[in-house]
Enzyme design. Structure first.
Site, PDB file in Angstrom:
ATOM      1  N   ALA A 266       0.844  -1.190   0.000  1.00  0.00           N
ATOM      2  CA  ALA A 266       0.000   0.000   0.000  1.00  0.00           C
ATOM      3  C   ALA A 266       0.885   1.246   0.000  1.00  0.00           C
ATOM      4  O   ALA A 266       2.081   1.191   0.299  1.00  0.00           O
ATOM      5  CB  ALA A 266      -0.913  -0.007   1.224  1.00  0.00           C
TER       6      ALA A 266
ATOM      7  N   GLY B  63      -0.449  -4.986   0.521  1.00  0.00           N
ATOM      8  CA  GLY B  63      -1.626  -4.834  -0.325  1.00  0.00           C
ATOM      9  C   GLY B  63      -1.446  -5.448  -1.696  1.00  0.00           C
ATOM     10  O   GLY B  63      -2.412  -5.909  -2.317  1.00  0.00           O
TER      11      GLY B  63
ATOM     12  N   GLU C 200      -2.238  -9.003  -1.246  1.00  0.00           N
ATOM     13  CA  GLU C 200      -3.690  -9.125  -1.106  1.00  0.00           C
ATOM     14  C   GLU C 200      -4.391  -9.005  -2.455  1.00  0.00           C
ATOM     15  O   GLU C 200      -5.346  -9.726  -2.741  1.00  0.00           O
ATOM     16  CB  GLU C 200      -4.210  -8.072  -0.132  1.00  0.00           C
ATOM     17  CG  GLU C 200      -3.863  -8.395   1.317  1.00  0.00           C
ATOM     18  CD  GLU C 200      -4.205  -7.291   2.283  1.00  0.00           C
ATOM     19  OE1 GLU C 200      -4.834  -7.576   3.320  1.00  0.00           O
ATOM     20  OE2 GLU C 200      -3.823  -6.133   2.019  1.00  0.00           O
TER      21      GLU C 200
ATOM     22  N   GLU D 106       3.432  -5.942   7.179  1.00  0.00           N
ATOM     23  CA  GLU D 106       2.715  -4.916   7.942  1.00  0.00           C
ATOM     24  C   GLU D 106       3.069  -4.893   9.426  1.00  0.00           C
ATOM     25  O   GLU D 106       3.104  -3.831  10.055  1.00  0.00           O
ATOM     26  CB  GLU D 106       1.195  -5.108   7.795  1.00  0.00           C
ATOM     27  CG  GLU D 106       0.628  -4.673   6.458  1.00  0.00           C
ATOM     28  CD  GLU D 106       0.613  -5.787   5.419  1.00  0.00           C
ATOM     29  OE1 GLU D 106      -0.172  -5.689   4.465  1.00  0.00           O
ATOM     30  OE2 GLU D 106       1.386  -6.756   5.576  1.00  0.00           O
TER      31      GLU D 106
END
Length: 256
Positions: A64, A107, A110, A130
């Site tokens: 992200a 992300g 994901e 993370e």
């Protein structure tokens, strides 16, 4: 017009290429919105039968956009509801294949896990770092990885925040195929072309039944499977497929 992705089609395959190379395709919220909107567009386009998601040689997506989150608070996140866009990916009915070169982290991992199939380069790296930032996956990472490899292994990888090799990811059932880096796109397109020749409604209902198997009881899952099986006997492609088999010729599926 899109700002952070390239979009094009090859025959019946719709392609979304992540395009923020300066930040290794880090996923900003605007970029996720573009990806989800394009997925929905391809899903409603009868000319497209399969969707491919890819990055570039260095990264599928490195995570992200951290700078975007630096000023966030629990309240701003609650009001913004940034993961609502991610939830819309599960509504896509057509097959989605991820082509992963380089890194798929946070992300980015994901996003790949939201796809139905994953083809990866031999030197690709996956992971959820993370925890090292004082947070955790938020777009479904804990759920997807646990369903793929089981509770204990998922906890190990997410707790430690270490990177997983493509070989390890395949061993634990997280990805489908490993190829040389220069062959990732070719292998992905080969699978996409195979799927594009098959009856679209069958693919759609198979996807629904297989995804539901993770959440339904065995009996509920079998009931859904049978419902979808019966529904396919209302399609022209079912008639064509069985007639072609009888006549010993290749079928011509039209998605009807």
């Amino acid at each position: 017009m899109t700002k952070h992705i390239h979009v094009y089609s090859v025959e019946e395959i719709g392609i979304i290429q992540l395009n923020r190379p300066a930040v290794l395709n880090a996923l900003s919220r605007e970029m996720v919105d573009e990806i989800v909107a394009q997925l929905a567009s391809f899903d409603s386009d009868d000319r497209v039968r399969v969707i491919v998601m890819k990055g570039n040689e260095r990264a599928f997506a490195a995570g992200a956009d951290i700078e975007e989150m630096l000023e966030d608070t629990s309240l701003t996140l609650e009001m913004l509801n940034p993961f609502a866009a991610w939830d819309r990916i599960s509504l896509i009915k057509k097959p989605i294949i991820a082509a992963v070169n380089g890194m798929a982290l946070g992300g980015g991992f994901e996003l790949a896990l939201h796809c139905d199939l994953i083809v990866a380069a031999e030197d690709a790296k996956f992971g959820f770092p993370e925890v090292k930032l004082g947070v955790m996956p938020g777009a479904g990472g804990t759920q997807f990885l646990t369903r793929a490899m089981g509770r204990r292994k998922a906890l190990e990888w997410i707790w430690l925040g270490e990177m997983m090799t493509a070989k390890e990811a395949k061993k634990f059932g997280v990805i489908n195929r490993i190829v040389a880096p220069e062959l990732v796109e070719e292998e992905t397109m080969l699978i996409a072309k195979q799927l594009a020749k098959l009856p679209p409604v069958s693919l759609r209902l198979i996807k629904e039944a297989v995804h539901a198997a993770e959440d339904l009881s065995m009996q509920e899952g079998k009931q859904l499977e049978r419902k979808n099986f019966y529904l396919l006997f209302s399609t022209e492609d079912q008639t064509e497929g069985m007639q072609a088999f009888k006549e010993k010729r290749p079928p011509n599926f039209k998605g009807k």
